[in-house]
Design a protein around this motif. Structure first.
Motif, short mmCIF file in Angstrom:
data_model
loop_
_atom_site.label_atom_id
_atom_site.label_comp_id
_atom_site.label_asym_id
_atom_site.label_seq_id
_atom_site.Cartn_x
_atom_site.Cartn_y
_atom_site.Cartn_z
N TYR A 153 0.83 -1.21 0.00
CA TYR A 153 0.00 0.00 0.00
C TYR A 153 0.87 1.26 0.00
CZ TYR A 153 -3.47 3.43 1.49
OH TYR A 153 -4.28 4.54 1.56
N LEU A 154 1.89 1.28 0.84
CA LEU A 154 2.76 2.45 0.92
C LEU A 154 3.53 2.66 -0.37
CD1 LEU A 154 4.09 2.08 4.57
CD2 LEU A 154 2.38 3.70 3.73
N LEU A 155 3.98 1.58 -1.00
CA LEU A 155 4.70 1.70 -2.27
C LEU A 155 3.78 2.24 -3.36
CD1 LEU A 155 6.89 -1.54 -2.37
CD2 LEU A 155 7.68 0.82 -2.10
N ARG A 156 2.55 1.74 -3.40
CA ARG A 156 1.59 2.24 -4.40
C ARG A 156 1.27 3.71 -4.15
NH1 ARG A 156 -0.54 -1.68 -7.62
NH2 ARG A 156 -0.35 -3.85 -6.91
N LEU A 157 1.15 4.08 -2.89
CA LEU A 157 0.88 5.48 -2.56
C LEU A 157 2.06 6.37 -2.93
CD1 LEU A 157 -1.04 7.51 -1.19
CD2 LEU A 157 0.05 6.94 0.99
N TRP A 158 3.27 5.87 -2.73
CA TRP A 158 4.48 6.64 -3.01
C TRP A 158 4.68 6.87 -4.51
CZ3 TRP A 158 9.57 4.25 -4.40
CH2 TRP A 158 10.56 5.22 -4.52
N CYS A 159 4.46 5.82 -5.30
CA CYS A 159 4.78 5.92 -6.73
C CYS A 159 3.58 6.21 -7.61
CB CYS A 159 5.47 4.64 -7.19
SG CYS A 159 4.39 3.19 -7.21
N CYS A 160 2.41 6.45 -7.03
CA CYS A 160 1.21 6.70 -7.85
C CYS A 160 1.36 7.95 -8.70
CB CYS A 160 -0.03 6.78 -6.97
SG CYS A 160 -0.10 8.23 -5.90
N VAL A 161 2.24 8.88 -8.30
CA VAL A 161 2.43 10.11 -9.07
C VAL A 161 3.06 9.84 -10.43
CG1 VAL A 161 2.58 11.56 -7.02
CG2 VAL A 161 4.65 10.50 -7.92
N ASP A 162 3.65 8.64 -10.60
CA ASP A 162 4.27 8.28 -11.87
C ASP A 162 3.44 7.27 -12.65
OD1 ASP A 162 6.67 9.83 -11.66
OD2 ASP A 162 7.36 8.44 -10.13
N LYS A 163 2.27 6.90 -12.13
CA LYS A 163 1.41 5.97 -12.85
C LYS A 163 0.63 6.71 -13.93
CE LYS A 163 0.76 2.42 -9.33
NZ LYS A 163 -0.22 1.63 -8.57
N LEU A 164 0.39 6.03 -15.03
CA LEU A 164 -0.27 6.66 -16.17
C LEU A 164 -1.66 7.17 -15.82
CD1 LEU A 164 0.75 4.17 -19.00
CD2 LEU A 164 1.75 6.40 -18.50
N SER A 167 0.04 19.14 -13.81
CA SER A 167 -0.60 20.38 -13.34
C SER A 167 -0.96 20.32 -11.86
CB SER A 167 -1.85 20.67 -14.16
OG SER A 167 -2.82 19.65 -13.98
N LYS A 168 -0.85 19.12 -11.25
CA LYS A 168 -1.21 18.97 -9.85
C LYS A 168 0.02 18.63 -9.01
CE LYS A 168 -5.96 17.35 -10.65
NZ LYS A 168 -6.92 16.25 -10.40
N SER A 169 -0.06 18.94 -7.73
CA SER A 169 1.03 18.61 -6.82
C SER A 169 0.99 17.12 -6.49
CB SER A 169 0.91 19.42 -5.53
OG SER A 169 -0.27 19.07 -4.83
N HIS A 170 2.13 16.62 -5.99
CA HIS A 170 2.19 15.22 -5.61
C HIS A 170 1.20 14.89 -4.50
CE1 HIS A 170 6.51 14.53 -7.33
NE2 HIS A 170 5.61 14.83 -8.26
N PHE A 171 1.00 15.82 -3.60
CA PHE A 171 0.03 15.61 -2.51
C PHE A 171 -1.37 15.45 -3.07
CE2 PHE A 171 -3.05 17.32 0.53
CZ PHE A 171 -2.81 16.49 1.62
N LEU A 212 -3.67 12.14 -2.84
CA LEU A 212 -5.00 12.23 -2.23
C LEU A 212 -6.06 11.66 -3.17
CD1 LEU A 212 -6.35 13.31 0.35
CD2 LEU A 212 -6.78 15.45 -0.85
N LYS A 213 -5.91 11.92 -4.45
CA LYS A 213 -6.83 11.35 -5.44
C LYS A 213 -6.71 9.83 -5.48
CE LYS A 213 -7.82 11.32 -10.41
NZ LYS A 213 -7.40 11.84 -11.75
N TYR A 214 -5.48 9.33 -5.37
CA TYR A 214 -5.27 7.88 -5.37
C TYR A 214 -5.90 7.22 -4.15
CZ TYR A 214 -2.94 3.39 -4.90
OH TYR A 214 -2.69 2.05 -4.74
N ILE A 215 -5.77 7.86 -2.98
CA ILE A 215 -6.34 7.31 -1.75
C ILE A 215 -7.85 7.15 -1.88
CG2 ILE A 215 -6.79 7.84 0.70
CD1 ILE A 215 -4.02 9.08 0.82
N ARG A 216 -8.49 8.06 -2.62
CA ARG A 216 -9.95 8.02 -2.77
C ARG A 216 -10.39 7.04 -3.86
NH1 ARG A 216 -9.47 13.83 -2.61
NH2 ARG A 216 -9.93 13.86 -4.84
#
Length: 315
Positions: A72-83, A89-93, A97-101
């Motif tokens: 879970y933590l790895l997916r949360l960490w690297c989700c910013v690089d997922k297609l 245009s958005k921040s990593h945070f 946050l979008k991924y968590i939802r």
């Protein structure tokens, strides 16, 4: 250009590029762990096994939750690089946050949350086992068929809501009708409309448990009408889902065919294009034989279109 550690992690978890084989092995390991974990939770509900193998069940739970937490933590960490989530245009945070939802992230969180909360709060073990069994929904991430079904639910959400609304109205009408007819004869079973709803629900779903049945002629006639009506009512959501499921399959095939046509613009398929089509095939959940057949068919049609049908010369 060399990839960063986060980009490599995203590629492995996403199963793209040259990391596809590693991702496939990781998926098999996680699927096996989820199934093993669910079996252990089911067996733990047997009192004799729970007391005899308490330590083994404890270690299985701790190790499984540890692995799921790392995932879970790895997916949360690297989700910013997922297609699916990458957005310059958005921040990593904001992306995280979008991924968590997202639904899959919520399922991953539910898989580990009960055990983590148990450290701080006291839970009824029966309740905890049932919640922990929801880890089986993690298989949704690795099952293309389940993803198709979820897509069908999402596509037909408004139609399904309308169908369930109509069924709710019929449920209320059936409960009120059988209450008026049977409450004087069977006050212990049809003494109130809420009590009559049990019979109405069992009848509308065509289950017919038989523990509560009308005994008056008018009540039996009314029950027969509701039973006939329920057959059509239950078929509505089933038909909607079946139609949407087939439509989702067609859309995925059309998307792959469109990608093949785009790759065959120059009449041939190079290594990069073949790699892209293979990644797309896995993402869409198509079989290798179906994909190869589509590629051969379109390559043949493309080759024929490059030559004149009359003289046979290249156009």
């Amino acid at each position: 250009m060399s990839l960063t550690l986060r980009q490599k992690t995203a590629a492995i978890l996403e199963g793209s590029g040259k990391y596809r084989k590693i991702a496939h092995s990781l998926d098999i390991f996680l699927i096996a762990l989820i199934i093993f974990n669910v079996v252990a939770i089911v067996l733990e509900s047997v009192p004799d096994l729970a007391s005899q193998y308490y330590r083994a069940f404890f270690y299985i739970e701790v190790i499984s939750v540890g692995i799921f937490c790392i995932e879970y933590l790895l997916r949360l960490w690297c989700c910013v690089d997922k297609l699916n989530f990458k957005d310059d245009s958005k921040s990593h945070f904001a992306i995280r946050l979008k991924y968590i939802r997202s639904p899959l992230a919520a399922i991953d969180l539910i898989a580990i949350l009960p055990t983590l909360l148990m450290v701080f709060f006291t839970f009824d073990l029966r309740f905890l086992r049932v919640v922990r069994l929801m880890r089986i929904f993690k298989l949704t991430r690795y099952s293309r068929a389940m993803q198709l079904l979820l897509a069908a639910f999402k596509e037909e959400a408004s139609s399904l809501m309308a169908a369930f609304f109509i069924m709710s109205l019929v449920l209320i009408v059936a409960s009120c009708g059988i209450y008026l007819i049977e409450h004087d004869v069977q006050p212990e079973k049809f003494g109130s409309i809420p009590a009559a709803m049990w019979w109405a629900m069992a009848t509308l779903t065509t289950v017919g448990y038989g523990d509560v049945v009308p005994i008056t002629p008018l009540g039996r006639f009314f029950g027969g009408v509701i039973t006939l009506l329920s057959m059509g009512m239950v078929a509505i959501p089933t038909g909607l889902l079946a139609s949407s499921f087939a439509d989702q399959l067609r859309k995925r095939r059309d998307a792959f065919h469109e990608a093949v046509l785009h790759a065959l613009v120059d009449g041939k398929l190079d290594d990069a294009e073949a790699e892209h089509l293979e990644a797309l095939r896995l993402e869409l959940g198509l079989s290798a034989s179906e994909a190869n057949q589509a590629i051969k068919l379109m390559a043949s049609e493309r080759a024929q279109s490059l030559y004149c049908r009359h003289c046979g010369e290249k156009l």
